[in-house]
Design an enzyme around this catalytic site. Sequence first.
Site, PDB file in Angstrom:
ATOM      1  N   ARG A 240      21.194  67.986  16.532  1.00  0.00           N
ATOM      2  CA  ARG A 240      21.648  67.154  15.420  1.00  0.00           C
ATOM      3  C   ARG A 240      21.943  68.034  14.201  1.00  0.00           C
ATOM      4  O   ARG A 240      21.268  69.039  13.971  1.00  0.00           O
ATOM      5  CB  ARG A 240      20.599  66.097  15.076  1.00  0.00           C
ATOM      6  CG  ARG A 240      20.374  65.093  16.201  1.00  0.00           C
ATOM      7  CD  ARG A 240      19.289  64.094  15.860  1.00  0.00           C
ATOM      8  NE  ARG A 240      19.109  63.124  16.941  1.00  0.00           N
ATOM      9  CZ  ARG A 240      18.292  63.308  17.978  1.00  0.00           C
ATOM     10  NH1 ARG A 240      17.578  64.429  18.056  1.00  0.00           N
ATOM     11  NH2 ARG A 240      18.191  62.400  18.936  1.00  0.00           N
ATOM     12  N   LYS A 267      13.930  63.282  15.629  1.00  0.00           N
ATOM     13  CA  LYS A 267      14.145  61.850  15.514  1.00  0.00           C
ATOM     14  C   LYS A 267      13.175  61.072  16.390  1.00  0.00           C
ATOM     15  O   LYS A 267      12.689  60.006  15.990  1.00  0.00           O
ATOM     16  CB  LYS A 267      15.584  61.513  15.910  1.00  0.00           C
ATOM     17  CG  LYS A 267      15.954  60.053  15.746  1.00  0.00           C
ATOM     18  CD  LYS A 267      17.406  59.820  16.080  1.00  0.00           C
ATOM     19  CE  LYS A 267      17.803  58.368  15.887  1.00  0.00           C
ATOM     20  NZ  LYS A 267      19.234  58.125  16.202  1.00  0.00           N
ATOM     21  N   HIS A 330      28.138  66.186  13.565  1.00  0.00           N
ATOM     22  CA  HIS A 330      27.352  65.567  14.640  1.00  0.00           C
ATOM     23  C   HIS A 330      28.141  65.517  15.955  1.00  0.00           C
ATOM     24  O   HIS A 330      27.562  65.324  17.023  1.00  0.00           O
ATOM     25  CB  HIS A 330      26.959  64.142  14.223  1.00  0.00           C
ATOM     26  CG  HIS A 330      25.795  63.589  14.987  1.00  0.00           C
ATOM     27  ND1 HIS A 330      24.486  63.864  14.638  1.00  0.00           N
ATOM     28  CD2 HIS A 330      25.734  62.798  16.081  1.00  0.00           C
ATOM     29  CE1 HIS A 330      23.676  63.241  15.485  1.00  0.00           C
ATOM     30  NE2 HIS A 330      24.404  62.589  16.361  1.00  0.00           N
ATOM     31  N   ARG A 333      27.511  67.318  19.598  1.00  0.00           N
ATOM     32  CA  ARG A 333      26.634  66.746  20.630  1.00  0.00           C
ATOM     33  C   ARG A 333      27.447  65.968  21.667  1.00  0.00           C
ATOM     34  O   ARG A 333      27.246  66.112  22.879  1.00  0.00           O
ATOM     35  CB  ARG A 333      25.587  65.837  19.976  1.00  0.00           C
ATOM     36  CG  ARG A 333      24.597  66.613  19.124  1.00  0.00           C
ATOM     37  CD  ARG A 333      23.728  65.723  18.254  1.00  0.00           C
ATOM     38  NE  ARG A 333      22.882  64.815  19.013  1.00  0.00           N
ATOM     39  CZ  ARG A 333      21.755  65.148  19.610  1.00  0.00           C
ATOM     40  NH1 ARG A 333      21.342  66.421  19.596  1.00  0.00           N
ATOM     41  NH2 ARG A 333      21.015  64.253  20.235  1.00  0.00           N
ATOM     42  N   HIS A 357      17.056  63.323  23.742  1.00  0.00           N
ATOM     43  CA  HIS A 357      17.065  61.875  23.836  1.00  0.00           C
ATOM     44  C   HIS A 357      15.824  61.402  24.585  1.00  0.00           C
ATOM     45  O   HIS A 357      15.132  62.198  25.219  1.00  0.00           O
ATOM     46  CB  HIS A 357      18.326  61.390  24.554  1.00  0.00           C
ATOM     47  CG  HIS A 357      19.556  61.473  23.696  1.00  0.00           C
ATOM     48  ND1 HIS A 357      20.834  61.413  24.206  1.00  0.00           N
ATOM     49  CD2 HIS A 357      19.709  61.630  22.354  1.00  0.00           C
ATOM     50  CE1 HIS A 357      21.706  61.527  23.226  1.00  0.00           C
ATOM     51  NE2 HIS A 357      21.048  61.654  22.093  1.00  0.00           N
ATOM     52  N   TYR A 367       9.216  62.463  29.280  1.00  0.00           N
ATOM     53  CA  TYR A 367       8.995  63.843  29.664  1.00  0.00           C
ATOM     54  C   TYR A 367       8.511  64.642  28.466  1.00  0.00           C
ATOM     55  O   TYR A 367       8.899  64.395  27.329  1.00  0.00           O
ATOM     56  CB  TYR A 367      10.299  64.475  30.180  1.00  0.00           C
ATOM     57  CG  TYR A 367      10.713  63.980  31.553  1.00  0.00           C
ATOM     58  CD1 TYR A 367       9.956  64.301  32.673  1.00  0.00           C
ATOM     59  CD2 TYR A 367      11.858  63.214  31.716  1.00  0.00           C
ATOM     60  CE1 TYR A 367      10.350  63.859  33.935  1.00  0.00           C
ATOM     61  CE2 TYR A 367      12.253  62.763  32.966  1.00  0.00           C
ATOM     62  CZ  TYR A 367      11.498  63.090  34.077  1.00  0.00           C
ATOM     63  OH  TYR A 367      11.879  62.658  35.311  1.00  0.00           O
TER      64      TYR A 367
END
Length: 394
Positions: A240, A267, A330, A333, A357, A367
Site C-alpha cells: 500500500r 490495515k 495504490h 497493487r 489481504h 495465515y
Amino acid sequence: MLTTTSIAKAAPKSKKYKKYDRDGLYLEVSPAGGRFFRYDFRLGGKRKTLTIGRFPETNLADARDKLLDARKLVRLGEDPCALKKARKTALNASSANSFKHVANDWFQHKMIDKSESYRERTHRILNKDLFPELGHLPIDKITPAEMLRVLRRIEERTIDIAHRAKQTAGQVFRYAIVSGKAKSDPTRDLQDALKSRRVKHHAAITDPGEFGRFLNAIDGYQGTQVVKTALQLSALVFQRSGEIRLMEWSEINWDARRWELPAQKMKMKREHIVPLSDQAISLLVTLRPLTGDGKYVFPSARGRSRPLSDNGLRTAIRTLGYDNETMTPHGFRATARTILDEVLGYSVDLIEHQLAHAVRDATGRAYNRTTHVLKRKDMMQHWADYLDELRAKK
C-alpha cells in the site's frame, strides 16, 4: 476622561499606573504593556476590583457600558466579580461538554493505534467539516436534524467525505455515551439519509506492454531521488502507498533480505513480511547514503522527521503524463495482482498473501506472517526480473 487616543498612547512604565475615566472606571497599564479597564467598588464593607476587559479587545465604549451594568449590581447589593466568576465556570463546563472537546478527547484515546494516514484523514474531517458547524455545541443537544444539515453541506462537495464524516461523528457520539456526556447517537437515525457512494477502484495499468513503458518513464523521472526510488520500489514490492511512504530503515532485515512491517502499520493489524528481490535491495543500498541517517526511508522534502506525502507520489505520476484515471500510487497493487495471476500464473492465494489481504486456511484461521515466505521470495524475484524484461521491450 479617557479617550481612545489617550489609551492607545499609554506607554508602559517601570511600575503599573492608572489613568482615570469616570464613575470609578480607570485604565491600568502594566510594566509589560498590558492595558486593562478596571472598576473599584465597595460591597459589604470590603473593597473589591472588577476587571472589565483588556484593551483593545474591549474598547472604551464597551467598557463604559459594562461599568453601568456593574454599578447597577452593586446598588442592588450583588457582587459583579462573583457573577463574572460564575459565568466563566458555566462557560468552562459547557466547553467541556462541547462536541469539539469530546471529539478531541476521543481522538487522543481511540486513534492512537491507527495508521498515520487514517489519523490524518480523520483529523482533517473533524477540523474542516465537523468542528466549524458542531464544535461549539453541547454534544448532548445535537439532534439528528442538525447532524443531517451538516452532512448535507459536506455531501454537496463530496459524497464519500460526507459518509466518512458521518462515521467519524458516530464514533465520537458513542464515545460520549460511554463517557456519560450524551445519551444517544443522532447519526443512527441517518442510516439511509445520504446519497449512496459509488465504489471507486484505484486506477491501474494492467497491460504488460503499457506497464513496461510506465516503468521506463519512472526510470527517467527528473524529480528528487527519494520520490523516484519510492515509485521504483512501489512497482517491485506492490504494498500500500501508505506503507511505502512510512517505510523505516529499522524495518529492513538486511541479513534475511526482507522488509518486516509491524502489526500497527498494517490495515489488517497483523505483522507482514515482504521478501526483497535483488533489484529492491539495490535500490535501498543506493538510497541509504542519502536518507539512511534518518527514521524514514522516504522522508519529506520539508524535513527528515516527516515521511513523504501521498500527494508527492501522486504528483510525480501526473508529471510523468499519467492522469488519475490511468494510474495511482495504490494502482501498483492491482497491476501486480493482475499480471502475476493472468500472465505469470501464480496462485491467487500466494498473491493475496503478498498483498497482505485476509487469506484464511481451510479451518477459517488467518495465515500467519511467515506463511509461504520461501515461495513468496521466489515469486518476488521472478516479478522483479519480469519487470526488467518489460523495460527492455520498451
